[in-house]
Structures are given as structure tokens and as C-alpha cells.
Design a protein around this motif. Structure first.
Motif, PDB file in Angstrom:
ATOM      1  N   SER A 181      65.147  23.248  57.848  1.00 57.42           N
ATOM      2  CA  SER A 181      64.064  24.195  57.567  1.00 57.42           C
ATOM      3  C   SER A 181      62.926  23.532  56.801  1.00 57.42           C
ATOM      4  O   SER A 181      61.753  23.736  57.124  1.00 57.42           O
ATOM      5  CB  SER A 181      64.608  25.386  56.773  1.00 57.42           C
ATOM      6  N   ILE A 182      63.249  22.744  55.785  1.00 58.25           N
ATOM      7  CA  ILE A 182      62.195  22.086  55.017  1.00 58.25           C
ATOM      8  C   ILE A 182      61.467  21.082  55.888  1.00 58.25           C
ATOM      9  O   ILE A 182      60.250  20.889  55.769  1.00 58.25           O
ATOM     10  CB  ILE A 182      62.762  21.413  53.736  1.00 58.25           C
ATOM     11  N   GLU A 183      62.181  20.463  56.803  1.00 63.58           N
ATOM     12  CA  GLU A 183      61.563  19.494  57.702  1.00 63.58           C
ATOM     13  C   GLU A 183      60.567  20.178  58.637  1.00 63.58           C
ATOM     14  O   GLU A 183      59.478  19.655  58.901  1.00 63.58           O
ATOM     15  CB  GLU A 183      62.628  18.759  58.513  1.00 63.58           C
TER      16      GLU A 183
ATOM     17  N   ASP B 151      56.588  19.424  58.797  1.00 58.39           N
ATOM     18  CA  ASP B 151      55.970  19.021  60.062  1.00 58.39           C
ATOM     19  C   ASP B 151      54.753  19.883  60.391  1.00 58.39           C
ATOM     20  O   ASP B 151      53.716  19.374  60.830  1.00 58.39           O
ATOM     21  CB  ASP B 151      56.990  19.124  61.200  1.00 58.39           C
ATOM     22  N   LEU B 152      54.863  21.190  60.179  1.00 55.89           N
ATOM     23  CA  LEU B 152      53.736  22.089  60.463  1.00 55.89           C
ATOM     24  C   LEU B 152      52.542  21.780  59.570  1.00 55.89           C
ATOM     25  O   LEU B 152      51.386  21.821  60.019  1.00 55.89           O
ATOM     26  CB  LEU B 152      54.176  23.544  60.275  1.00 55.89           C
ATOM     27  N   LEU B 153      52.798  21.460  58.313  1.00 55.77           N
ATOM     28  CA  LEU B 153      51.713  21.126  57.395  1.00 55.77           C
ATOM     29  C   LEU B 153      51.088  19.780  57.740  1.00 55.77           C
ATOM     30  O   LEU B 153      49.860  19.617  57.692  1.00 55.77           O
ATOM     31  CB  LEU B 153      52.227  21.108  55.955  1.00 55.77           C
ATOM     32  N   GLU B 154      51.924  18.829  58.077  1.00 54.39           N
ATOM     33  CA  GLU B 154      51.412  17.504  58.426  1.00 54.39           C
ATOM     34  C   GLU B 154      50.510  17.549  59.664  1.00 54.39           C
ATOM     35  O   GLU B 154      49.524  16.822  59.752  1.00 54.39           O
ATOM     36  CB  GLU B 154      52.582  16.541  58.674  1.00 54.39           C
ATOM     37  N   LYS B 155      50.835  18.416  60.591  1.00 53.24           N
ATOM     38  CA  LYS B 155      50.002  18.554  61.799  1.00 53.24           C
ATOM     39  C   LYS B 155      48.615  19.081  61.471  1.00 53.24           C
ATOM     40  O   LYS B 155      47.674  18.900  62.241  1.00 53.24           O
ATOM     41  CB  LYS B 155      50.702  19.474  62.797  1.00 53.24           C
TER      42      LYS B 155
ATOM     43  N   ASN C 244      55.651  12.917  59.761  1.00 58.57           N
ATOM     44  CA  ASN C 244      54.576  11.978  60.011  1.00 58.57           C
ATOM     45  C   ASN C 244      54.539  10.898  58.947  1.00 58.57           C
ATOM     46  O   ASN C 244      54.889  11.098  57.795  1.00 58.57           O
ATOM     47  CB  ASN C 244      53.236  12.728  60.019  1.00 58.57           C
ATOM     48  N   THR C 245      54.020   9.757  59.317  1.00 60.47           N
ATOM     49  CA  THR C 245      54.006   8.612  58.410  1.00 60.47           C
ATOM     50  C   THR C 245      53.039   8.783  57.257  1.00 60.47           C
ATOM     51  O   THR C 245      53.052   8.010  56.306  1.00 60.47           O
ATOM     52  CB  THR C 245      53.632   7.343  59.190  1.00 60.47           C
ATOM     53  N   SER C 246      52.163   9.807  57.310  1.00 59.97           N
ATOM     54  CA  SER C 246      51.229  10.035  56.229  1.00 59.97           C
ATOM     55  C   SER C 246      51.896  10.608  54.993  1.00 59.97           C
ATOM     56  O   SER C 246      51.333  10.639  53.927  1.00 59.97           O
ATOM     57  CB  SER C 246      50.106  10.987  56.666  1.00 59.97           C
TER      58      SER C 246
END
Length: 216
Positions: A183-185, A189-193, A210-212
Motif C-alpha cells: 500500500s505504501i508503495e 508511486d502515484l506521487l512520484e508520477k 522511481n529513482t528520484s
């Protein structure tokens, strides 16, 4: 002069209550199109701090919404009554501390249950919508042994503390609790996008993030 200051404070308090009610009503509408959480399993993965209860849907039919709806009306009436008493009597001169304390008790009593929704154009956090441009970043902490939250409730042991850094809210404890790694992943992921990066303190590798994303 003191009466004028208190009048301004009370007016601001009433404005805050009305604004909070408007933000909540807006959040109810927007949450229907949330990317996350979107199903029962995802809702159950989020735990609200201090309440230790799983997150619920934002709806006008919930007890929490009705409490804010009618509580706002009662709180405004109490504030107006308190202001009238202050203006028509000399109670302010002898009990200013008690008046101020009562004011903040009334204001802080009107609060909806905590929540987190990720939308296509922003985030709903604690029943208020923030566009992605208002999100500075996030932090993730594993709630393992010796963590400050470990042991407070079995649901969050070995879960995650997700901290949201919002612009212009430096003193708010902007965090929710997430039960599991998957869930945390997904949240990350949604925020990184959307270009929102953060710090992850996690023992396991985040292979799909993501690598950022930064790590301690």
C-alpha cells in the motif's frame, strides 16, 4: 481596544469554522474520483493516528460528517453568545484567560476524522483538497521496534508512517499510518508520477519506486 481585538479574533474563528465546513463538502465530492484508495481493501490499509481506526469513505451520511455539519452551527452560536457576553459585560477584564481557552476549545472541537485521498490533480488530506503544487514532498518511516509509534496499536506495528509536507502548514502533524508495504508503495508511486519526491526510511528495497526518491 481589548474588546475590538477579541471581536476580530471571534470573527476569524467563525470564518474558520465556515471555511472548514465548505472544504469538507468539497472533499466529499472530489473523493468519489480518487485514484487511491478506491476499494475496501485499500481503505482498510490506512489507519488514522490517535484514533487507531481504519479510514472510512468520505460521505455526507457518515457520523463524522454530520457531526461537523451540525457542530459548526452549534459552535457558531456559542461563539456569538460568548462574544455578546464579552462586549456587554466586564468579564474580559477578570477572566480573559478563561475566555480565550473556551474559544479555542470550541474551535478545535469541530473536526472530521482524518483521511487521505490521491486524485488526478491533487490530494485530499484531513478533509481538505490541496493541488499537487502545494505538496512539497513526503517522508516514509518504517514502524519497527523502537519507533515512537511502535506498540501503540497492533494494526500499525511493522507498518509505515507516511508524512506529507504541505506548503504553509509547518506545524501540522501531517501524517497517516499505512499497514503494509504494498500500500505504501502504491501511494509513493502515484506521487512520484506527479513529480513529488520524498525520503524513504525502509529496510526493504523499493524496486518499483522511481529513482528520484531519496533514501537515508
Amino acid at each position: 481596544m481589548l474588546n475590538i481585538i477579541f471581536t476580530i479574533i471571534f470573527i476569524l474563528g467563525i470564518f474558520y469554522l465556515i471555511r472548514y465546513r465548505i472544504n469538507l463538502r468539497k472533499a466529499v465530492q472530489l473523493s468519489k474520483d480518487a485514484l487511491y484508495p478506491s476499494n475496501e481493501k485499500e481503505f482498510k490499509s490506512i489507519v488514522i493516528p490517535t484514533e487507531w481506526r481504519e479510514m472510512e469513505y468520505l460521505s455526507k451520511n457518515t457520523k463524522s460528517y454530520q457531526y461537523v455539519k451540525w457542530g459548526t452551527v452549534v459552535a457558531i452560536l456559542l461563539l456569538v453568545t460568548l462574544l455578546v457576553i464579552v462586549l456587554l459585560t466586564d468579564v474580559l477584564g477578570t477572566s480573559s484567560f478563561s475566555i480565550v481557552s473556551l474559544f479555542f476549545v470550541i474551535i478545535s472541537a469541530i473536526k472530521h476524522r482524518g483521511n487521505l485521498f490521491i486524485l488526478t490533480n491533487g490530494i485530499i488530506f484531513d478533509s481538505k483538497f490541496y493541488p499537487f503544487s502545494n505538496i512539497k514532498g513526503y517522508e516514509v518511516e518504517k514502524i519497527s521496534r523502537w519507533h515512537e509509534l511502535y506498540g501503540l496499536d497492533p494494526k500499525i506495528n511493522n507498518g509505515y508512517k507516511f508524512i506529507l509536507n504541505i506548503k504553509n502548514k509547518p506545524f501540522s502533524p501531517n501524517f497517516i499510518l499505512v499497514k503494509d508495504y504494498a500500500s505504501i508503495e502504491k501511494i509513493v508511486d502515484l506521487l512520484e508520477k506527479e513529480g513529488i519526491s520524498g525520503i524513504i526510511n525502509e529496510e526493504k528495497p523499493y524496486s518499483t519506486v522511481n529513482t528520484s526518491t531519496n533514501k537515508f
